[in-house]
Design a protein around this motif. Sequence first.
Motif, PDB file in Angstrom:
ATOM      1  N   VAL A 164       0.837  -1.198   0.000  1.00  0.00           N
ATOM      2  CA  VAL A 164       0.000   0.000   0.000  1.00  0.00           C
ATOM      3  C   VAL A 164       0.873   1.249   0.000  1.00  0.00           C
ATOM      4  CG1 VAL A 164      -1.640   1.345   1.370  1.00  0.00           C
ATOM      5  CG2 VAL A 164      -2.007  -1.093   1.057  1.00  0.00           C
ATOM      6  N   ASP A 165       1.961   1.208   0.770  1.00  0.00           N
ATOM      7  CA  ASP A 165       2.870   2.354   0.778  1.00  0.00           C
ATOM      8  C   ASP A 165       3.429   2.622  -0.616  1.00  0.00           C
ATOM      9  OD1 ASP A 165       2.467   2.811   3.403  1.00  0.00           O
ATOM     10  OD2 ASP A 165       4.311   1.909   4.114  1.00  0.00           O
ATOM     11  N   SER A 180      -4.717   2.029 -11.178  1.00  0.00           N
ATOM     12  CA  SER A 180      -5.990   1.424 -10.794  1.00  0.00           C
ATOM     13  C   SER A 180      -5.904  -0.103 -10.797  1.00  0.00           C
ATOM     14  CB  SER A 180      -7.126   1.929 -11.680  1.00  0.00           C
ATOM     15  OG  SER A 180      -6.812   1.782 -13.021  1.00  0.00           O
ATOM     16  N   THR A 181      -5.139  -0.670 -11.713  1.00  0.00           N
ATOM     17  CA  THR A 181      -5.018  -2.122 -11.726  1.00  0.00           C
ATOM     18  C   THR A 181      -4.377  -2.625 -10.422  1.00  0.00           C
ATOM     19  OG1 THR A 181      -4.613  -1.921 -14.076  1.00  0.00           O
ATOM     20  CG2 THR A 181      -4.257  -4.080 -13.104  1.00  0.00           C
ATOM     21  N   TYR A 184      -6.710  -2.363  -7.554  1.00  0.00           N
ATOM     22  CA  TYR A 184      -7.729  -3.409  -7.630  1.00  0.00           C
ATOM     23  C   TYR A 184      -7.184  -4.734  -7.118  1.00  0.00           C
ATOM     24  CZ  TYR A 184     -11.203  -6.563  -9.454  1.00  0.00           C
ATOM     25  OH  TYR A 184     -12.167  -7.515  -9.553  1.00  0.00           O
ATOM     26  N   LYS A 187      -6.771  -4.708  -3.414  1.00  0.00           N
ATOM     27  CA  LYS A 187      -8.061  -4.784  -2.730  1.00  0.00           C
ATOM     28  C   LYS A 187      -8.569  -6.221  -2.731  1.00  0.00           C
ATOM     29  CE  LYS A 187     -10.386  -0.605  -2.135  1.00  0.00           C
ATOM     30  NZ  LYS A 187     -11.705  -0.468  -1.555  1.00  0.00           N
ATOM     31  N   ARG A 188      -8.340  -6.883  -3.845  1.00  0.00           N
ATOM     32  CA  ARG A 188      -8.760  -8.273  -3.935  1.00  0.00           C
ATOM     33  C   ARG A 188      -8.030  -9.129  -2.913  1.00  0.00           C
ATOM     34  NH1 ARG A 188     -10.669 -11.489  -9.253  1.00  0.00           N
ATOM     35  NH2 ARG A 188     -11.684 -13.011  -7.958  1.00  0.00           N
ATOM     36  N   ALA A 191      -9.320  -8.568   0.490  1.00  0.00           N
ATOM     37  CA  ALA A 191     -10.571  -9.293   0.686  1.00  0.00           C
ATOM     38  C   ALA A 191     -10.293 -10.747   1.036  1.00  0.00           C
ATOM     39  CB  ALA A 191     -11.429  -9.206  -0.578  1.00  0.00           C
ATOM     40  N   ARG A 195     -11.330 -12.607   4.450  1.00  0.00           N
ATOM     41  CA  ARG A 195     -12.099 -13.851   4.465  1.00  0.00           C
ATOM     42  C   ARG A 195     -11.471 -14.893   5.379  1.00  0.00           C
ATOM     43  NH1 ARG A 195     -14.175 -13.652  -1.062  1.00  0.00           N
ATOM     44  NH2 ARG A 195     -12.256 -14.582  -1.741  1.00  0.00           N
ATOM     45  N   GLU A 235      -8.158  -5.088  12.074  1.00  0.00           N
ATOM     46  CA  GLU A 235      -8.177  -3.625  12.035  1.00  0.00           C
ATOM     47  C   GLU A 235      -7.243  -3.082  10.973  1.00  0.00           C
ATOM     48  OE1 GLU A 235      -7.339  -2.085  15.926  1.00  0.00           O
ATOM     49  OE2 GLU A 235      -9.234  -2.842  16.721  1.00  0.00           O
ATOM     50  N   SER A 239      -8.230  -0.884   7.782  1.00  0.00           N
ATOM     51  CA  SER A 239      -7.633   0.423   7.625  1.00  0.00           C
ATOM     52  C   SER A 239      -6.911   0.526   6.278  1.00  0.00           C
ATOM     53  CB  SER A 239      -6.706   0.640   8.817  1.00  0.00           C
ATOM     54  OG  SER A 239      -5.692   1.503   8.531  1.00  0.00           O
ATOM     55  N   LEU A 243      -7.756   3.023   3.247  1.00  0.00           N
ATOM     56  CA  LEU A 243      -6.691   3.847   2.660  1.00  0.00           C
ATOM     57  C   LEU A 243      -6.639   3.674   1.150  1.00  0.00           C
ATOM     58  CD1 LEU A 243      -3.450   3.750   4.822  1.00  0.00           C
ATOM     59  CD2 LEU A 243      -4.749   5.729   4.071  1.00  0.00           C
ATOM     60  N   THR A 246      -9.301   5.594  -0.516  1.00  0.00           N
ATOM     61  CA  THR A 246      -8.949   7.003  -0.580  1.00  0.00           C
ATOM     62  C   THR A 246      -7.870   7.230  -1.636  1.00  0.00           C
ATOM     63  OG1 THR A 246      -9.351   7.012   1.791  1.00  0.00           O
ATOM     64  CG2 THR A 246      -8.378   8.981   0.859  1.00  0.00           C
ATOM     65  N   ALA A 247      -6.893   6.322  -1.675  1.00  0.00           N
ATOM     66  CA  ALA A 247      -5.821   6.458  -2.661  1.00  0.00           C
ATOM     67  C   ALA A 247      -6.392   6.383  -4.071  1.00  0.00           C
ATOM     68  CB  ALA A 247      -4.775   5.363  -2.465  1.00  0.00           C
ATOM     69  N   PHE A 248      -7.389   5.505  -4.239  1.00  0.00           N
ATOM     70  CA  PHE A 248      -7.990   5.387  -5.566  1.00  0.00           C
ATOM     71  C   PHE A 248      -8.672   6.695  -5.957  1.00  0.00           C
ATOM     72  CE2 PHE A 248     -11.241   4.507  -8.596  1.00  0.00           C
ATOM     73  CZ  PHE A 248     -10.521   3.796  -9.527  1.00  0.00           C
TER      74      PHE A 248
END
Lengths: 323, 323, 323, 323, 323
Positions: A164-165, A180-181, A184, A187-188, A191, A195, A235, A239, A243, A246-248
């Motif tokens: 993320v950094d 964006s890729t 994405y 984010k996947r 997730a 899970r 958490e 978080s 983030l 927001t970055a997106f």
Amino acid sequence: MIVDCALYRDGKRTEHAGHWRDLRAEAVRGGGFVWIGMHEPGPEEIREVAEVFGLHPLAVEDAVQAHQRPKLERYEDTVFLVLKTLWYVDAEDAVETGEIAMFVGDDFVVTVRHGQGNELHTARVELESSRKVLSHGPGGVLYAVIDRVVDEYLDVVDELEVDVDEIEESVFSTERTNDSTRIYVLKRELAEVRRAVLPLREPVSRLASGTVPSVPDDATPFFRDVADHLARAAETVDSLDSLLSTAFDAHLAQISVQQNDDMRKISAGAAIIVVPTLIAGIYGMNFDHMPELGWSYGYPFALLLMAAVAGGLWAWFKKSGWL
Amino acid sequence: MIVDCALYRDGKRTEHAGHWRDLRAEAVRGGGFVWIGMHEPGPEEIREVAEVFGLHPLAVEDAVQAHQRPKLERYEDTVFLVLKTLWYVDAEDAVETGEIAMFVGDDFVVTVRHGQGNELHTARVELESSRKVLSHGPGGVLYAVIDRVVDEYLDVVDELEVDVDEIEESVFSTERTNDSTRIYVLKRELAEVRRAVLPLREPVSRLASGTVPSVPDDATPFFRDVADHLARAAETVDSLDSLLSTAFDAHLAQISVQQNDDMRKISAGAAIIVVPTLIAGIYGMNFDHMPELGWSYGYPFALLLMAAVAGGLWAWFKKSGWL
Amino acid sequence: MIVDCALYRDGKRTEHAGHWRDLRAEAVRGGGFVWIGMHEPGPEEIREVAEVFGLHPLAVEDAVQAHQRPKLERYEDTVFLVLKTLWYVDAEDAVETGEIAMFVGDDFVVTVRHGQGNELHTARVELESSRKVLSHGPGGVLYAVIDRVVDEYLDVVDELEVDVDEIEESVFSTERTNDSTRIYVLKRELAEVRRAVLPLREPVSRLASGTVPSVPDDATPFFRDVADHLARAAETVDSLDSLLSTAFDAHLAQISVQQNDDMRKISAGAAIIVVPTLIAGIYGMNFDHMPELGWSYGYPFALLLMAAVAGGLWAWFKKSGWL
Amino acid sequence: MIVDCALYRDGKRTEHAGHWRDLRAEAVRGGGFVWIGMHEPGPEEIREVAEVFGLHPLAVEDAVQAHQRPKLERYEDTVFLVLKTLWYVDAEDAVETGEIAMFVGDDFVVTVRHGQGNELHTARVELESSRKVLSHGPGGVLYAVIDRVVDEYLDVVDELEVDVDEIEESVFSTERTNDSTRIYVLKRELAEVRRAVLPLREPVSRLASGTVPSVPDDATPFFRDVADHLARAAETVDSLDSLLSTAFDAHLAQISVQQNDDMRKISAGAAIIVVPTLIAGIYGMNFDHMPELGWSYGYPFALLLMAAVAGGLWAWFKKSGWL
Amino acid sequence: MIVDCALYRDGKRTEHAGHWRDLRAEAVRGGGFVWIGMHEPGPEEIREVAEVFGLHPLAVEDAVQAHQRPKLERYEDTVFLVLKTLWYVDAEDAVETGEIAMFVGDDFVVTVRHGQGNELHTARVELESSRKVLSHGPGGVLYAVIDRVVDEYLDVVDELEVDVDEIEESVFSTERTNDSTRIYVLKRELAEVRRAVLPLREPVSRLASGTVPSVPDDATPFFRDVADHLARAAETVDSLDSLLSTAFDAHLAQISVQQNDDMRKISAGAAIIVVPTLIAGIYGMNFDHMPELGWSYGYPFALLLMAAVAGGLWAWFKKSGWL
């Protein structure tokens, strides 16, 4: 495949070697417990184990099939736990998942592992070196395995934090990057981690509350510690996820700003060409009386005029930030 | 229409054939239970059944009308369950829905099915082959039907997972695709699935808690298993939905980036035409003293100059990524 | 490193100086309690303290490692509390974090601090001047430390409120500012604060409910007060976060509006150049019969015509808000 | 205005006509209950009724003022219920709202209706034809009214579903439609419906739980049925709302895509004009030696060249999808 | 500053005038209660009052400092309530906030008000005219104050509803308005209102439940009424907030659509100038054989041709909606 099997008594591994049936018989006779570790067992193997230890068919089915949700079920005397394992593959910046199913009874533990990562061998070695944990019996094994799996969650989450950094830096760099890729994909992966982590919280908090058999009361602080680690992982994932969102959004804003900058750059460039064209058009007019046309230095004058106008525009646009 | 009807006793289907009233009488007399399967019954049929088994008018109304929410209601001795059925139609990449209403009493089960998919025949056949489940009586039938319906949820969710993967690929491909329609349609289908899955969780968890009559205590692990499958379906649907939202955002970003690329391409193209036009304008000026105009090769020189400038711009734009 | 150590008795600091072991012995013998303050202690120091006061190994590990979540744990007679400390560094407009771990027993308090900010010395001095709070014993120290930490949360939140106001002003100013980076950074800091504040609410509300040992009943109003401050901090953070989201959206809208304004400005500018070019083109046509070409003042007339048209367009665009 | 008033006894309307005071006296004397239906009563009328039936002043105030939230309150022996009524006005594609307040005692029901829609006459007629419901006494009237109101909610929701389908079609049509206004209006109407439906759920579930006096135990299944309809209405509204949000996003994407298409179309058109202009510029140069200028067919050749280039560009853009 | 002070006995204000200490003594001696109203009291004043009535120091500190969250605390015999007051300043379209702190004991009420709006004088006058409420003693005063404050919330919310309607109109008007600033400001004010309303719900519902001392049982319906008003305020605020979000999205869409319209208008305008320029360029070519150049009316013909082409384009763009 049965990977390892041993009889533990009085907080240490006994030297008995032999078939697991014998070890089990030994445990029943003289106390202690057996820990059988299996890796992607065949139907025959698991059937045999299930029969001997009286495992519930539904649980066995879940243990064999993999792709279960993390959960803790009680079937009479046996506690059945499913865990997702996670590990980070550096080469691909990707999170891989596996699964561990555990059957915990009064005098036995059966672990069934799926996937390549998180081998339980290290957990077993660590456990064997800690007499204190081992003396809690099967509950201690339960703790050792969960603790190790959750520690790997934290490692994975740390790696994702680094990712993320990196994305953050890329989004806010002045370079034109198409983030964006990557956002994405990340984010996947978050997730995926969620899970594994979220559904495990309820089982662990039940273990920490001391209401699960096979977990002695003085072992609950250990499970509270694991619950705390899980909460931290959850958490952090939440978080990071927010983030990334927001970055997106910032990335979208960046694209718009860049488009605006481009448009202004283009327009400035166009003006620098179009104004001299107008001058050329003026001196291309066919009026009979155009004094400049007769000047000896009319042509160089016109060229200079064009260059001066173009240069002036360039300087002006430069100053006002359009170029 | 009554599709099938049989008397089950001691964990197996009896050979009695005949009218369902006789079977019922037989069940009352000699033990066992009757399972009557109906498909979109007419008002007369259902009225008759309702009368004989003492079904509550409100429940019967719900069973006939379809378009109910999944729910579990108790009316004195009878348990009334409504389920949504789902199936995936490959030809249209679409999810279709139907409905099953079940009346479960001590010695009977009445199922009322609406829609084409999820016929209960296979559930019945499977059930008949599993003496263990069948021996749980009407509660076993309840389990068999719910289990089959929920398994189809998981199948549908798997299909939708494939669709999401396809959309993902399409969004991040360099091709210009208009994915918003597909994303919308898929989100709509996920909402459909959610509408079937979420309200069913409460009834199933009540069944799993063993507080519903007609469900013997030793059947609860089966319902816990179903609850677990439902939870998995719900989690996957949520996760797909949020992935789609992210994919949609990425799609928007992609559109912006493409627009930016187009704008730069267009501007570069315009520059390549406009600069030679300026040159032509210059040599179209009417100054008396323009040495180039008198050169024998002035005209080819001008054309070459234009071509060179155009080529130079082309190369420059190519290099800086604008073309 | 042991930073300070004292024996408190009857609501005031005693004059005993000496090794903490002696003070402890004195407290056990004659009443009162010892407060040992440590700052990033080495493993040896903490081991010694843990041994003497009988601290639980898991808690000690958490106290030494830092990077824990705020939490309140009970280990037999000892209450273990972890707090995040926050302070605002003006020079960098950034929020820094540290950590305090506290062990509270019947006759001792051990505080372990990590990070530079929020030194506890001031808290100790304030506490020593308030006999009333001090007379609550170890629970009073607990209150004094939490109160001071939470007060700093409120200070940090106030500073962030100022930052949000600045961003707001910048977003809605007519200047072209790229606020997305600042908004992102501020959101990240709000997330940091939230990570300190939210998990602390549960421990503090437990302290306020009077169910934690070492906290006398008449001390609960103080903790309720702290809980209230925490709630205020949490609410303000949430509210700032959602304001920032709205501000970001407004920023996006602002970018779009500016792009639109730019586009119209550019188009107006283009029109002002292109129309005179058309006029020049017209008088550059080679018709035999073009009366203007023969006029003595044809050339100045054409130039004036161009200037008039350009000026007219300029005025018109100005009036209609395009320039 | 008192719209209707009757005494019900033994599950049917009695033939007593006369002033409501007499009917009430009759009910007290001989059993049964009175239902007084009022429509936007004046202060005098309601004061009189309140006095006779001992209605609580706060409830009466709420009943007269309208614009209340749906709620169920108990004032000693009287149950006070406020409901929002909804109806769909086809002519304006709009949802209108009204209000019904009900006072339910042991031997009376007073209904106070505001707004034009949902007249209670039909509810009364239906009720009078259903002896079974009527025999539940005042609780039956309560059910009849709520049931009718909630059924209208479902009708309204169905109409809104149709509206959403239309918007969906419009958004994904290739026509250029500005759907944001319609989406906004529809979202606003969904919010209106939600404001009627959501707060009613709690009162109805209390009625369904059988803890409200005046509702006999055997009437609870009816209220559970209503609760179920309410849940369906609420779920559909939520689902429509989130569909509209997705549709709106898709609409935004569509606008972007169209803008992109426009931009490419415009650029292609510009190229088709600008390239011939360059050719004209070239043949407008004043070089002494330009062979084409002397050709007999030079002029037609130039025109043809321009046409050919323009045509070629047109075909190329057509092929690559820019025109 | 002490604004008003009176002794109430038997549901009415007594005629005693004099220092509040005397009134208090009178109340203790002869029954009744004293209500002291203060406005931004100095430290000396409040200290004196606190001493006489035995108010808890923490509560007094909160009452003096203002900027507290709404809350209800119990300190032994005294109930301490903090309320935010809101009022709408028409001149600035802004919501202002103040604060009221109340101490309610068995025989006294102390109110401490901060800020200009919501003076309690009117509440006192109304209360004095309602013997019924006043007869509830200090609890009646509590009700009167809360009721008045909450009624002002509803007024403020009504004003904000009007503001939202105005914004809505502005967003969907065809005029070019920059509504994002106004939407932002309004969202900020809604957040302000929410901060006053939401935390008050819990205290009021506790008052309505009858578990707070000083509130007689028969006063609970009044507090339930207030709770209902609060719920309405909260729901309206939420609903306005989400409407504003939707309006903002629509505003963004509107900006995009306008940009698209502008772009097409600009392009059409450009075409109208560029095509005649091409014609001028053609007749500016220097071919020896260009018949039109020799025509007597060649020049007017060319001008007409240009005008015709421009007019034709204008009409065409007009028809297709680009101009």
